[in-house]
Design a protein around this motif. Structure first.
Motif, short mmCIF file in Angstrom:
data_model
loop_
_atom_site.label_atom_id
_atom_site.label_comp_id
_atom_site.label_asym_id
_atom_site.label_seq_id
_atom_site.Cartn_x
_atom_site.Cartn_y
_atom_site.Cartn_z
N GLY A 1 10.84 24.69 -17.27
CA GLY A 1 12.10 24.35 -17.92
C GLY A 1 13.27 25.17 -17.41
N THR A 2 13.05 25.93 -16.34
CA THR A 2 14.13 26.78 -15.84
C THR A 2 15.09 26.00 -14.95
N THR A 3 14.53 25.19 -14.04
CA THR A 3 15.41 24.40 -13.17
C THR A 3 15.19 22.92 -13.46
N SER A 4 16.14 22.13 -13.03
CA SER A 4 15.94 20.69 -13.22
C SER A 4 16.24 19.97 -11.92
N LEU A 5 15.52 18.87 -11.74
CA LEU A 5 15.60 18.09 -10.51
C LEU A 5 16.27 16.76 -10.85
N PRO A 6 17.32 16.40 -10.12
CA PRO A 6 17.93 15.09 -10.41
C PRO A 6 16.91 13.97 -10.25
N GLY A 7 17.01 12.95 -11.09
CA GLY A 7 16.11 11.80 -11.00
C GLY A 7 16.08 11.22 -9.60
N PHE A 8 17.24 11.26 -8.96
CA PHE A 8 17.31 10.71 -7.61
C PHE A 8 16.42 11.48 -6.63
N GLU A 9 16.29 12.79 -6.88
CA GLU A 9 15.43 13.61 -6.01
C GLU A 9 13.97 13.19 -6.17
N VAL A 10 13.60 12.78 -7.39
CA VAL A 10 12.24 12.30 -7.63
C VAL A 10 11.99 11.07 -6.74
N LEU A 11 13.00 10.20 -6.67
CA LEU A 11 12.88 9.01 -5.83
C LEU A 11 12.78 9.38 -4.34
N ASN B 1 6.35 8.65 -13.44
CA ASN B 1 7.33 9.61 -12.92
C ASN B 1 8.77 9.41 -13.39
N ASN B 2 9.01 8.40 -14.25
CA ASN B 2 10.41 8.15 -14.62
C ASN B 2 11.00 9.35 -15.34
N THR B 3 12.31 9.53 -15.17
CA THR B 3 12.97 10.70 -15.79
C THR B 3 13.78 10.29 -17.01
N GLY B 4 14.04 9.01 -17.16
CA GLY B 4 14.81 8.58 -18.33
C GLY B 4 15.53 7.29 -18.04
N GLU B 5 15.45 6.37 -19.00
CA GLU B 5 16.05 5.07 -18.75
C GLU B 5 17.38 4.88 -19.47
N THR C 1 21.61 2.87 -4.30
CA THR C 1 20.69 3.61 -3.43
C THR C 1 19.26 3.54 -3.95
N SER C 2 19.09 3.61 -5.27
CA SER C 2 17.72 3.55 -5.78
C SER C 2 17.12 2.18 -5.50
N MET C 3 17.97 1.14 -5.54
CA MET C 3 17.45 -0.18 -5.20
C MET C 3 17.12 -0.27 -3.71
N GLU C 4 17.90 0.43 -2.91
CA GLU C 4 17.58 0.49 -1.48
C GLU C 4 16.23 1.20 -1.28
N LEU C 5 16.05 2.30 -2.00
CA LEU C 5 14.79 3.04 -1.87
C LEU C 5 13.61 2.19 -2.37
N GLU C 6 13.87 1.45 -3.43
CA GLU C 6 12.84 0.57 -3.98
C GLU C 6 12.43 -0.47 -2.95
N ASP D 1 11.65 -6.00 -16.90
CA ASP D 1 10.29 -6.36 -16.44
C ASP D 1 10.06 -6.09 -14.96
N GLU D 2 10.98 -5.39 -14.33
CA GLU D 2 10.75 -5.15 -12.90
C GLU D 2 10.39 -3.70 -12.59
N TRP D 3 10.45 -2.87 -13.59
CA TRP D 3 10.20 -1.44 -13.37
C TRP D 3 10.98 -0.95 -12.16
N SER D 4 12.24 -1.39 -12.14
CA SER D 4 13.09 -1.05 -10.99
C SER D 4 13.50 0.42 -11.05
N TYR D 5 13.52 1.01 -9.86
CA TYR D 5 13.97 2.41 -9.75
C TYR D 5 15.33 2.59 -10.44
N CYS D 6 16.20 1.53 -10.35
CA CYS D 6 17.57 1.69 -10.83
C CYS D 6 17.65 1.82 -12.34
N ASP D 7 16.51 1.62 -13.01
CA ASP D 7 16.52 1.68 -14.47
C ASP D 7 15.90 2.94 -15.06
N TYR D 8 15.24 3.74 -14.24
CA TYR D 8 14.38 4.77 -14.86
C TYR D 8 14.60 6.21 -14.39
#
Lengths: 403, 403
Positions: free
Chosen positions: B139-149, A391-395, B331-336, B122-129
């Motif tokens: 391709g009409t709309t786009s969702l922020p990566g944060f919304e995916v999280l 599900n990653n969107t880009g690193e 925040t992504s690390m918090e979600l992680e 090597d942690e596949w951390s949310y904060c990196d991806y």
């Protein structure tokens, strides 16, 4: 009444007994019953058709019986000392009563007659304990001892049927439970859980399905291995067989009653004749005429005839009572055997029930193991890796904008 | 843009870096992020209020930070070589584009700029991806990566709720099963069975009651130890917290868009001013008048002012992007962390489920044992003795009637 001779072969050789002496009769009776007739009944029961009472004892070379003449008629006779008085004369002497007839069955009075040994000592055998009729609490009617045995059989049959019903109810509960577990195992709840946790969850549901299968298998086996055997053991024929026994014994009791009535009638006739003879004898002493002497001769002949009549009636009565006794022993031992079989059958199938229950618990245990395994493997880091890869969107991180 | 100095203490002592050189900056950035800022976030998360995002990095003596000046604003800057040209002059030179702005976020172009190391390799951390926005299939709309999280979080919450529902269904099944078993255990079926067999049968029913109790206990424990914890883990506040995160990040994105618009506007204004200056300069070359020279001076001043404006706008944009970046990482690390907790919580309680299942099987096993025991003791001879003692009608056998 003839004197009977029992010749039989034991480990110690052939022994002969005559039945004129009291002691010898008792000895031979006990030996005959315990060593020959009861084993004979057993052989007939084991080899014969189930539910069919064995016939009267017959020559059984295999059992070592050389000759048994009219045994049934004598096996419960009290001793008849040699040189006993004729029935006609007996009435005149004062004789102490040693027997009592209740509901047409004749028993020795307490303390009278030879001591009776149980047919099967220490076995609490049916054949030893149901000779008297049972009075109901009001004492108005009485139930033959044999009916008590039959009621026990019917109750046993009912218990067996009710146990089967109980197991049937258990089966329905298991089926319902299995159905519900199985349905739940197919539920889509949390089906979208992912990664190692998702695998564990999927296994948990799968295990629930396995658990349902275990209970379904349990219920199927309960049906075929417990409920059905309990239900079908002794089918409809059983009650028919009991009815046959019942009628057979009841018929003999009726016959006995009829024979007893004949005895009473003959006894009264004899008494009348004896009274007539007495009157005529007194008349002879007073008048001393030829005609009277002729009358006395005639009366004496009639009295003797009435005595012979009574003797014949008593003999027939005793024969019938003997026949009834014999059937009572044979049939009550058959019922006893049936009860042992019933208990063992139920014991065996309730054991099967507990075995199946144990099996079910064991199989159930094993359904949880794969869940435990996968729960142990649950790894949040691994799950994050899988999810992030998917599900990653880009690193590539943002950078400062240049001017 | 100021030159920043990061002084920090590691196991190897205090190191100082200046940020004017590209290599040094990159090195310091990676070290700063991996060794100081991320541990700082962790400390804030672990020590702070759950659900509250940590504030911006502050001096943390415990972590060995001596001084961090305006770090957040620079941590994702590309290097700015010393003596770079002024924005006004830059437009004239042909400069290769090294960056691209997508949805108002500026990224380095592939192969351009310093190589980026993952914040947490090597942690596949949310904060990196999750830096890029996600395009939907059309391709009409786009969702922020944060919304995916955030969606992952909501889905996780939903899964947790559904597992709880699943357990609830299981509880209902167990309760129903227990109720039925208990009811059956009280059934009067075959209650009149007697003797040792009667005892075994009574125990079988009693054990069924115990079995029902085991399942009832199982369902009660499932409720308190599995269903409820799964249901109440992260109550209503959780979604509110997610909304807060969502709004916070979305607000920063809006602010970034607004700052980006300002940059574009300022860039256009500068371009206009530069064109005006060029026109006026050309006019000067043709006419060479005092008034025109004055105009050129004025135009140059305005162009310089527009350049300063753009520089200020870009600086504000970069500050906002920096703030957004920082909040994204935090925040992504918090979600992680929340996701790790969720998985571990579920794992723990599903393990409790299997433990309870095991217990149930064990207790169930033990309910059968007393039945097994009593079934082993079933003895037809003993049962006959008991029954005969209770029900016998008389053991005195009939005898021959005397005449």
């Amino acid at each position: 009444m003839p004197t009977h001779v029992v010749n039989y072969e034991s480990d110690e050789g052939i022994r002969c007994h005559d039945h004129t002496g009291e002691y010898r009769w008792t000895e031979s009776w006990a030996i005959w019953a315990a060593e020959i007739w009861i084993p004979h009944v057993r052989v007939c029961q084991e080899g014969g058709q189930p539910g069919q009472p064995p016939g009267p004892p017959i020559t059984q070379p295999a059992l070592g019986i050389v000759a048994v003449s009219e045994l049934p008629a004598t096996m419960f006779c009290t001793a008849k000392p040699p040189g006993s008085v004729s029935p006609a004369k007996r009435q005149i002497k004062e004789v102490k009563e040693t027997k009592i007839t209740i509901n047409c069955v004749t028993f020795p009075l307490p303390g009278e007659g030879p001591e009776q040994q149980l047919l099967k000592p220490d076995e609490w055998s049916y054949c030893d304990y149901f000779w008297t009729d049972k009075k109901d609490p009001q004492g108005t009617t009485s139930l033959p001892g044999f009916e008590v045995l039959l009621q026990k059989q019917l109750k046993g049959k009912q218990m067996q049927k009710e146990m089967s019903e109980f197991i049937h109810e258990r089966i329905k509960i298991e089926e319902e439970y299995a159905k519900n577990l199985s349905k739940l195992s197919l539920s889509p709840l949390a089906a979208q859980e992912e990664g190692t946790l998702g695998e564990a969850w999927t296994q948990l549901k799968k295990s629930l399905h396995d658990e349902a299968e275990v209970h379904l298998k349990f219920s199927n086996k309960l049906h075929s291995e417990v409920e059905k055997p309990l239900l079908t053991f002794r089918g409809d024929n059983f009650k028919k067989d009991l009815k046959k026994y019942d009628h057979h014994i009841a018929d003999l009791r009726k016959q006995l009653a009829s024979r007893y009535a004949s005895v009473e009638k003959a006894r009264k006739a004899l008494a009348d004749r004896q009274k007539d003879l007495e009157v005529k004898t007194q008349q002879l002493e007073i008048k001393l005429s030829n005609k009277t002497e002729e009358d006395i001769k005639k009366a004496r002949r009639k009295s003797t005839q009435a005595g012979d009549d009574l003797m014949r009636c008593v003999d027939l009565y005793n024969q019938t009572q003997s026949k009834w006794f014999e059937e009572m022993v044979t049939t009550s031992m058959e019922l006893e055997k049936l009860e042992v079989e019933r208990i063992e059958w139920i014991q065996q199938h309730l054991r099967q029930y507990t075995t199946l229950r144990h099996e079910t618990d064991m199989f159930n245990q094993s359904t949880v193991e794969p869940v435990d395994q996968l729960l142990q493997n649950v790894d949040p880091a691994k799950d994050r890796e899988l999810w992030v890869k998917e599900n990653n969107t880009g690193e590539v991180r943002p950078v400062d904008m240049d001017i």
